[in-house]
Design a protein around this motif. Structure first.
Motif, PDB file in Angstrom:
ATOM      1  N   GLY A 207       0.814  -1.212   0.000  1.00  0.00           N
ATOM      2  CA  GLY A 207       0.000   0.000   0.000  1.00  0.00           C
ATOM      3  C   GLY A 207       0.844   1.257   0.000  1.00  0.00           C
ATOM      4  N   GLU A 208       1.968   1.224   0.707  1.00  0.00           N
ATOM      5  CA  GLU A 208       2.858   2.388   0.734  1.00  0.00           C
ATOM      6  C   GLU A 208       3.424   2.664  -0.651  1.00  0.00           C
ATOM      7  N   SER A 209       3.768   1.610  -1.385  1.00  0.00           N
ATOM      8  CA  SER A 209       4.274   1.794  -2.738  1.00  0.00           C
ATOM      9  C   SER A 209       3.204   2.386  -3.647  1.00  0.00           C
ATOM     10  N   ALA A 210       1.973   1.926  -3.480  1.00  0.00           N
ATOM     11  CA  ALA A 210       0.877   2.445  -4.291  1.00  0.00           C
ATOM     12  C   ALA A 210       0.585   3.901  -3.969  1.00  0.00           C
ATOM     13  N   PHE A 211       0.778   4.269  -2.710  1.00  0.00           N
ATOM     14  CA  PHE A 211       0.425   5.611  -2.246  1.00  0.00           C
ATOM     15  C   PHE A 211       1.551   6.614  -2.459  1.00  0.00           C
ATOM     16  N   ALA A 212       2.765   6.134  -2.727  1.00  0.00           N
ATOM     17  CA  ALA A 212       3.942   7.001  -2.770  1.00  0.00           C
ATOM     18  C   ALA A 212       3.803   8.199  -3.709  1.00  0.00           C
ATOM     19  N   PRO A 213       3.295   8.055  -4.943  1.00  0.00           N
ATOM     20  CA  PRO A 213       3.177   9.234  -5.804  1.00  0.00           C
ATOM     21  C   PRO A 213       2.292  10.328  -5.201  1.00  0.00           C
ATOM     22  N   GLN A 214       1.218   9.939  -4.511  1.00  0.00           N
ATOM     23  CA  GLN A 214       0.330  10.933  -3.929  1.00  0.00           C
ATOM     24  C   GLN A 214       0.974  11.624  -2.730  1.00  0.00           C
ATOM     25  N   ASP A 215       1.936  10.945  -2.102  1.00  0.00           N
ATOM     26  CA  ASP A 215       2.538  11.452  -0.880  1.00  0.00           C
ATOM     27  C   ASP A 215       3.880  12.135  -1.151  1.00  0.00           C
ATOM     28  N   ASN A 216       4.194  12.367  -2.404  1.00  0.00           N
ATOM     29  CA  ASN A 216       5.474  12.951  -2.761  1.00  0.00           C
ATOM     30  C   ASN A 216       5.601  14.376  -2.219  1.00  0.00           C
ATOM     31  N   PRO A 217       6.608  14.673  -1.379  1.00  0.00           N
ATOM     32  CA  PRO A 217       6.743  16.006  -0.792  1.00  0.00           C
ATOM     33  C   PRO A 217       7.666  16.937  -1.577  1.00  0.00           C
ATOM     34  N   PHE A 218       8.264  16.448  -2.665  1.00  0.00           N
ATOM     35  CA  PHE A 218       9.289  17.220  -3.358  1.00  0.00           C
ATOM     36  C   PHE A 218       8.728  17.898  -4.608  1.00  0.00           C
ATOM     37  N   ASP A 219       8.837  19.225  -4.669  1.00  0.00           N
ATOM     38  CA  ASP A 219       8.330  19.978  -5.818  1.00  0.00           C
ATOM     39  C   ASP A 219       9.068  19.622  -7.097  1.00  0.00           C
ATOM     40  N   ALA A 220      10.325  19.195  -6.955  1.00  0.00           N
ATOM     41  CA  ALA A 220      11.126  18.890  -8.139  1.00  0.00           C
ATOM     42  C   ALA A 220      10.741  17.575  -8.797  1.00  0.00           C
ATOM     43  N   VAL A 221       9.926  16.781  -8.113  1.00  0.00           N
ATOM     44  CA  VAL A 221       9.501  15.483  -8.653  1.00  0.00           C
ATOM     45  C   VAL A 221       8.086  15.609  -9.176  1.00  0.00           C
ATOM     46  N   ARG A 222       7.858  15.167 -10.388  1.00  0.00           N
ATOM     47  CA  ARG A 222       6.538  15.279 -11.011  1.00  0.00           C
ATOM     48  C   ARG A 222       6.006  13.893 -11.374  1.00  0.00           C
ATOM     49  N   TYR A 223       4.709  13.707 -11.220  1.00  0.00           N
ATOM     50  CA  TYR A 223       4.026  12.487 -11.658  1.00  0.00           C
ATOM     51  C   TYR A 223       2.900  12.879 -12.603  1.00  0.00           C
TER      52      TYR A 223
ATOM     53  N   LEU B   4      -6.262  -0.709   3.365  1.00  0.00           N
ATOM     54  CA  LEU B   4      -7.430  -0.645   2.485  1.00  0.00           C
ATOM     55  C   LEU B   4      -7.555   0.717   1.815  1.00  0.00           C
ATOM     56  N   HIS B   5      -7.290   1.781   2.564  1.00  0.00           N
ATOM     57  CA  HIS B   5      -7.355   3.117   1.982  1.00  0.00           C
ATOM     58  C   HIS B   5      -6.359   3.263   0.844  1.00  0.00           C
ATOM     59  N   ARG B   6      -5.159   2.747   1.027  1.00  0.00           N
ATOM     60  CA  ARG B   6      -4.111   2.963   0.040  1.00  0.00           C
ATOM     61  C   ARG B   6      -4.237   2.078  -1.190  1.00  0.00           C
ATOM     62  N   VAL B   7      -5.095   1.067  -1.113  1.00  0.00           N
ATOM     63  CA  VAL B   7      -5.367   0.278  -2.322  1.00  0.00           C
ATOM     64  C   VAL B   7      -6.689   0.682  -2.958  1.00  0.00           C
ATOM     65  N   GLY B   8      -7.272   1.788  -2.473  1.00  0.00           N
ATOM     66  CA  GLY B   8      -8.404   2.367  -3.173  1.00  0.00           C
ATOM     67  C   GLY B   8      -9.759   2.270  -2.515  1.00  0.00           C
ATOM     68  N   VAL B   9      -9.830   1.792  -1.278  1.00  0.00           N
ATOM     69  CA  VAL B   9     -11.108   1.673  -0.578  1.00  0.00           C
ATOM     70  C   VAL B   9     -11.350   2.933   0.255  1.00  0.00           C
ATOM     71  N   GLU B  10     -12.556   3.445   0.224  1.00  0.00           N
ATOM     72  CA  GLU B  10     -12.926   4.571   1.084  1.00  0.00           C
ATOM     73  C   GLU B  10     -13.152   4.042   2.497  1.00  0.00           C
ATOM     74  N   VAL B  11     -12.403   4.565   3.468  1.00  0.00           N
ATOM     75  CA  VAL B  11     -12.375   3.995   4.813  1.00  0.00           C
ATOM     76  C   VAL B  11     -12.867   5.000   5.844  1.00  0.00           C
ATOM     77  N   THR B  12     -13.756   4.514   6.721  1.00  0.00           N
ATOM     78  CA  THR B  12     -14.177   5.265   7.898  1.00  0.00           C
ATOM     79  C   THR B  12     -13.901   4.412   9.127  1.00  0.00           C
ATOM     80  N   ILE B  13     -13.177   4.960  10.101  1.00  0.00           N
ATOM     81  CA  ILE B  13     -12.855   4.248  11.336  1.00  0.00           C
ATOM     82  C   ILE B  13     -13.697   4.812  12.462  1.00  0.00           C
ATOM     83  N   LEU B  14     -14.429   3.934  13.148  1.00  0.00           N
ATOM     84  CA  LEU B  14     -15.266   4.323  14.283  1.00  0.00           C
ATOM     85  C   LEU B  14     -14.673   3.735  15.552  1.00  0.00           C
TER      86      LEU B  14
END
Length: 485
Positions: free
Chosen positions: A60-76, A198-208
């Motif tokens: 999941g971390e690998s799948a989420f990595a592009p969205q979590d990119n903190p560097f302006d110099a890196v583009r997806y 589950l969130h990072r593989v595309g599921v909308e998650v709500t934790i109660l």
């Protein structure tokens, strides 16, 4: 029942505690046999716990990595990553099989332990009969017996919950087609780890969560920081729920409910609320596997919560029967179960009187950011001493975290107000699971904050955050250069 086959040690269960026990028994030249009940050989951790969940967290971390990119110099590009969940499970299953074979099946063979597959019961003091399964009818007996049957997911008494379908940390691993949305009841490490997977593989998650914060058994700052991090990532976290009912919405307004989704009715701050999703995941903890295994027959008593009652040396109320692992209660950790299984053999066959200092056992949540904790919390120390000497540093003030733009989290150190010995360390942040071991040694061996300050740490590392928190007892860390000792 036929004539039992005799061994020195017989074990009910096939997980970490059992295999630590047979390893120690082999070192002592003892013959061993075990009846593997429930999960495949290896128990919870390798089959449905640590191994699959950490594999899927990394995926999941690998799948989420592009969205979590903190560097302006890196583009997806705008394309979203695609995760094939069925393929992910195939990879998980292959990894589990590899671990099971090399770490359990081969180990049992190496130590010449006889494995009996099936549901076992204690039928006479230290005698175990296989009453169901592949080796039904087999009977083994030993000079001593060890019960290490583990635990299973537990569901709370919420009205209607028994009438709806829901996932657990075990059954989700059998699901090849994930829902689009899921609501998770629970706020412990299972809920958080699976929520992020589950969130990072595309599921909308709500934790109660029922209590006022997630990770309610840990230091308060950790749960609050994780809730903030999760919500920033897009995972909805709702704490302080008073659950009223779980139900399947009625189809087309009809009277008969058809499971095409789930609705959880709850009260939040006195206001009724209904949370709906395509599926439900119950992650509210575990219960010991202590029923139906013949404990009463052989005089082994259990506590009110179903855990087996043992003394500090893991001996039950039957002096020839010992117990270890999740079945004796918290902390339900593989490493603790292994230590308990090892000590049970040392005590039962060597009369060594060894026990475990549970206060120096670290706990870890393998989310991103990670959570790790050992020893006394600020609230616990306040309750005991009426005062607290505590310091907290934010990861955003740690040079390595700033350099790599990964600044979520904090480190809190609790020290004794008179001796300066470190009694608790609590971390949220990158690599917290690795950082906690230095803190664990400090708590275990009574190191002071000055011992940590006087130890040279490599720069720049995340582990410096622990040193900085110790330095905060001695100086204003906001006016400190990078490598001040």
């Amino acid at each position: 029942m036929g004539e039992p086959t005799e061994y020195d040690l017989v074990i009910l269960g096939g997980g970490a505690a059992s295999f630590a026990a047979i390893t120690e028994a082999s070192d002592r030249g003892l013959s061993t046999a075990l009846v593997n009940t429930g999960l495949p050989l290896g128990g919870t951790c390798v089959n449905v716990g640590c191994v699959p969940s950490k594999h899927l967290l990394a995926l999941g971390e690998s799948a989420f990595a592009p969205q979590d990119n903190p560097f302006d110099a890196v583009r997806y590009s705008d394309d979203e990553p695609t995760v094939e969940w069925s393929a992910a499970l195939d990879g998980t299953n292959a990894l589990v099989e590899q671990f099971r074979q090399s770490n359990y099946v081969d180990v049992a063979d190496h130590f010449e332990t006889d494995i009996y597959e099936g549901y076992g019961e204690l039928v006479d003091d230290t005698t175990i009969e296989v009453v169901d399964g592949a080796d039904e009818g087999a009977c083994i007996t030993g000079n001593k017996a060890l019960v290490a049957t583990g635990s299973s997911p537990w569901a709370p008494p919420i009205d209607g919950l028994d009438d709806v379908d829901y996932y657990t940390s075990e059954t989700i691993l059998e699901e090849r087609d994930l829902p689009e949305s899921i609501v998770i009841i629970g706020g412990g490490y299972i809920a958080l780890e699976w929520g992020q997977i589950l969130h990072r593989v595309g599921v909308e998650v709500t934790i109660l969560q029922r209590s006022e914060r997630v990770l309610s058994a840990m230091e308060g700052q950790l749960g609050r920081e994780m809730q903030r991090a999760f919500e920033e990532e897009g995972i909805e976290v709702v704490a302080g729920n008073d659950f009223q009912r779980a139900r399947a919405p009625a189809a087309d307004g009809g009277a008969e409910a058809i499971q095409s989704g789930v609705a959880v009715e709850t009260t939040l701050d006195g206001t009724k609320r209904t949370v709906t999703a395509d599926a439900l995941f119950v992650a509210t903890g575990v219960q010991p596997n202590s029923k139906g295994i013949g404990l009463e027959t052989v005089g082994v008593e259990t506590n009110d919560d179903g855990t087996i009652h043992v003394d500090e040396h893991f001996q039950t109320t039957n002096p020839d029967v010992y117990a270890a692992g999740d079945v004796i209660g918290e902390p339900e950790l593989e490493t603790v179960a292994a230590k308990e299984g090892n000590h049970a053999v040392k005590n039962s066959f060597g009369d060594e009187g060894v026990s475990i200092d549970y206060d120096s056992v670290p706990a870890v949540v393998f989310t991103s950011p990670e959570v790790a904790s050992v020893g006394t919390t600020e609230l616990e120390y306040m309750d005991k001493h009426g005062t607290c000497s505590c310091r907290t540093v934010q990861m955003e003030d740690v040079p390595r975290a700033k350099a790599v733009k990964n600044t979520d989290g904090l480190v809190q150190v609790v020290k004794h107000h008179e001796t300066d010995e470190i009694v608790g360390v609590h971390i949220v942040g990158p690599r917290a699971a690795d950082m906690i071991m230095e803190a664990t040694l400090a708590v275990k061996f009574g190191l002071t904050v000055d011992d940590i300050i006087d130890t040279v740490h490599p720069f720049p590392t995340f582990s410096e955050a622990f040193k900085h928190a110790c330095q905060a007892f001695r100086r204003d860390t906001s006016t400190m250069s990078c490598c001040v000792e």
